[in-house]
Design a protein around this motif. Structure first.
Motif, short mmCIF file in Angstrom:
data_model
loop_
_atom_site.label_atom_id
_atom_site.label_comp_id
_atom_site.label_asym_id
_atom_site.label_seq_id
_atom_site.Cartn_x
_atom_site.Cartn_y
_atom_site.Cartn_z
N ARG A 84 72.65 -5.42 44.11
CA ARG A 84 73.74 -4.45 44.24
C ARG A 84 74.59 -4.69 45.48
O ARG A 84 75.73 -4.25 45.55
N GLU A 85 74.02 -5.40 46.45
CA GLU A 85 74.76 -5.66 47.68
C GLU A 85 75.54 -6.97 47.60
O GLU A 85 76.39 -7.24 48.46
N ILE A 86 75.27 -7.80 46.58
CA ILE A 86 75.94 -9.12 46.52
C ILE A 86 77.42 -9.00 46.14
O ILE A 86 78.24 -9.63 46.85
N PRO A 87 77.90 -8.32 45.10
CA PRO A 87 77.15 -7.64 44.07
C PRO A 87 77.07 -8.46 42.76
O PRO A 87 77.97 -9.22 42.43
N VAL A 88 75.94 -8.25 42.06
CA VAL A 88 75.76 -8.76 40.70
C VAL A 88 75.10 -7.65 39.91
O VAL A 88 74.19 -6.97 40.41
N HIS A 98 70.73 -21.10 34.66
CA HIS A 98 69.83 -20.31 35.49
C HIS A 98 70.43 -20.20 36.88
O HIS A 98 70.70 -21.21 37.53
N MET A 99 70.67 -18.96 37.31
CA MET A 99 71.40 -18.71 38.55
C MET A 99 70.52 -18.04 39.59
O MET A 99 69.62 -17.26 39.29
N THR A 100 70.82 -18.36 40.84
CA THR A 100 70.26 -17.66 41.99
C THR A 100 71.43 -17.08 42.77
O THR A 100 72.37 -17.81 43.10
N CYS A 101 71.39 -15.77 43.01
CA CYS A 101 72.54 -15.09 43.61
C CYS A 101 72.26 -14.73 45.07
O CYS A 101 71.19 -14.20 45.39
N VAL A 102 73.23 -15.02 45.92
CA VAL A 102 73.12 -14.80 47.36
C VAL A 102 74.48 -14.34 47.88
O VAL A 102 75.52 -14.83 47.43
N SER A 103 74.46 -13.40 48.82
CA SER A 103 75.70 -13.09 49.54
C SER A 103 75.57 -13.57 50.98
O SER A 103 74.56 -13.33 51.64
N MET A 104 76.62 -14.25 51.43
CA MET A 104 76.75 -14.61 52.84
C MET A 104 77.97 -13.89 53.42
O MET A 104 78.75 -14.44 54.18
N GLY A 105 78.11 -12.62 53.01
CA GLY A 105 79.31 -11.86 53.32
C GLY A 105 80.31 -11.92 52.19
O GLY A 105 81.28 -11.18 52.15
N ASN A 106 80.08 -12.82 51.24
CA ASN A 106 80.83 -12.92 49.99
C ASN A 106 79.85 -13.40 48.91
O ASN A 106 78.82 -14.01 49.20
N PRO A 107 80.11 -13.09 47.65
CA PRO A 107 79.13 -13.33 46.59
C PRO A 107 79.09 -14.77 46.10
O PRO A 107 80.13 -15.40 45.88
N HIS A 108 77.86 -15.26 45.90
CA HIS A 108 77.67 -16.63 45.41
C HIS A 108 76.65 -16.65 44.28
O HIS A 108 75.64 -15.95 44.31
N PHE A 123 79.67 -9.93 37.44
CA PHE A 123 80.13 -9.96 38.84
C PHE A 123 81.35 -9.05 39.00
O PHE A 123 82.47 -9.47 38.73
N PRO A 124 81.13 -7.82 39.45
CA PRO A 124 82.24 -6.86 39.52
C PRO A 124 83.33 -7.22 40.52
O PRO A 124 84.46 -6.75 40.40
N GLU A 125 83.01 -8.06 41.51
CA GLU A 125 84.02 -8.49 42.49
C GLU A 125 84.34 -9.98 42.33
O GLU A 125 84.79 -10.63 43.27
N ARG A 126 84.10 -10.51 41.14
CA ARG A 126 84.19 -11.95 40.87
C ARG A 126 83.13 -12.67 41.70
O ARG A 126 82.36 -12.05 42.42
N VAL A 127 83.08 -14.00 41.59
CA VAL A 127 82.01 -14.71 42.29
C VAL A 127 82.42 -16.15 42.58
O VAL A 127 83.26 -16.73 41.88
N ASN A 128 81.86 -16.70 43.65
CA ASN A 128 81.95 -18.13 43.95
C ASN A 128 80.75 -18.80 43.31
O ASN A 128 79.62 -18.29 43.40
#
Length: 281
Positions: free
Chosen positions: A131-135, A155-165, A192-197
């Motif tokens: 929820r903090e990434i967000p995904v 197969h994805m692994t999701c991480v935020s470094m201040g922006n979603p990946h 991805f509600p805020e889009r994603v890299n």
């Protein structure tokens, strides 16, 4: 109205930098769209404004090629560090701080012959909570979770470094990807509600990582600092690399070194000044 600018890049991730200590840049969203265009503008992945800050040595604001404002840019922040040092704005200090929309970051600069050559950036802690990434997924983290894009399961692994990946490890050579076709489908996926890299990654025999990236708002870029950090974190989470060890990420524009610890993620890489100029807007 004339504006002075400096074209800089970190591993080929190139932006147009404006010193806003002594000039004002009006409507940066529209200006970024105009100047990023390679045929009728200057060309680049966007613009970055370097401004005074009451909490750090300077503030950086990032505007992507589509005019959207980014929260953080790992390659960009190294260039900001170089700009400040090379132009005598740090009083010779090689430890500086930069204020971003993702918080204040600390840079350790490596200097040679009076110019900054590279920087180690404390990028802050990796965020894994969906929820903090967000995904739009449940649980404490998203590690090697299935996602269907264009009728294919990844197969994805999701991480935020201040922006979603969204990091995708694959056996197929990433050089063969039709990234202009598949990248936008990840970027605008409803999860991805805020889009994603999105980073597409090969694990090489020597343990290093080869990566291509599709950045939200910019498309494919030659490098992505936050994406390299997210990839290093994801490699550790998936058992391809180890915490507290250097992880080399090979990008189209060069290499970055990532180190993931329990407290933070460090990124080390070069920054280059290409040219300076003045443009009338």
């Amino acid at each position: 109205m004339k504006l002075a600018f400096t074209k800089m890049h970190g591993c080929g991730n190139n932006y147009i930098y404006f010193n806003c200590f002594d000039q004002t840049v009006p409507d940066p969203e529209s200006l970024s769209i105009k100047l990023s265009e390679p045929h009728f503008g200057i060309g680049g992945d966007g613009i970055i404004l370097i401004s005074p800050s009451d909490k750090a040595d300077a503030q950086m604001r990032i505007f992507n090629a589509d005019g959207s404002e980014g929260k953080m840019c790992g390659n960009g922040i190294r260039c900001v560090g170089k700009y400040l040092y090379d132009n005598g704005m740090t009083n010779g200090r090689t430890t500086i701080t930069i204020d971003t929309l993702s918080g204040v970051k600390t840079l350790e600069l490596t200097v040679k012959d009076g110019k900054m050559q590279s920087a180690r950036v404390d990028m802050g802690a990796a965020i894994l909570a969906p929820r903090e990434i967000p995904v739009d997924m449940d649980g404490e983290s998203v590690i090697s979770a299935p996602i269907v894009v264009d009728e294919k399961v990844y197969h994805m692994t999701c991480v935020s470094m201040g922006n979603p990946h969204c990091v995708i490890f694959q056996k197929e050579d990433v050089d063969d990807l039709d990234l202009t076709r598949i990248g936008p489908k990840f970027e605008h996926h409803p999860l991805f509600p805020e889009r994603v890299n999105t980073e597409f990654v090969n694990v090489l025999p020597d343990g290093s990582l080869k990566m291509r990236v599709w950045e939200r708002g910019s498309g494919e870029t030659w490098a992505c600092g936050t994406g390299s950090c997210a990839t290093g974190v994801a490699a550790c989470l998936n058992g391809f690399a180890n915490k507290n060890e250097d992880i080399v990420v090979h990008l189209r524009g060069g290499d970055l070194t990532i180190r993931y610890t329990d407290e933070t993620v460090f990124m080390t890489g070069a920054a280059t000044t290409v040219f300076k100029g003045e443009i009338e807007i």
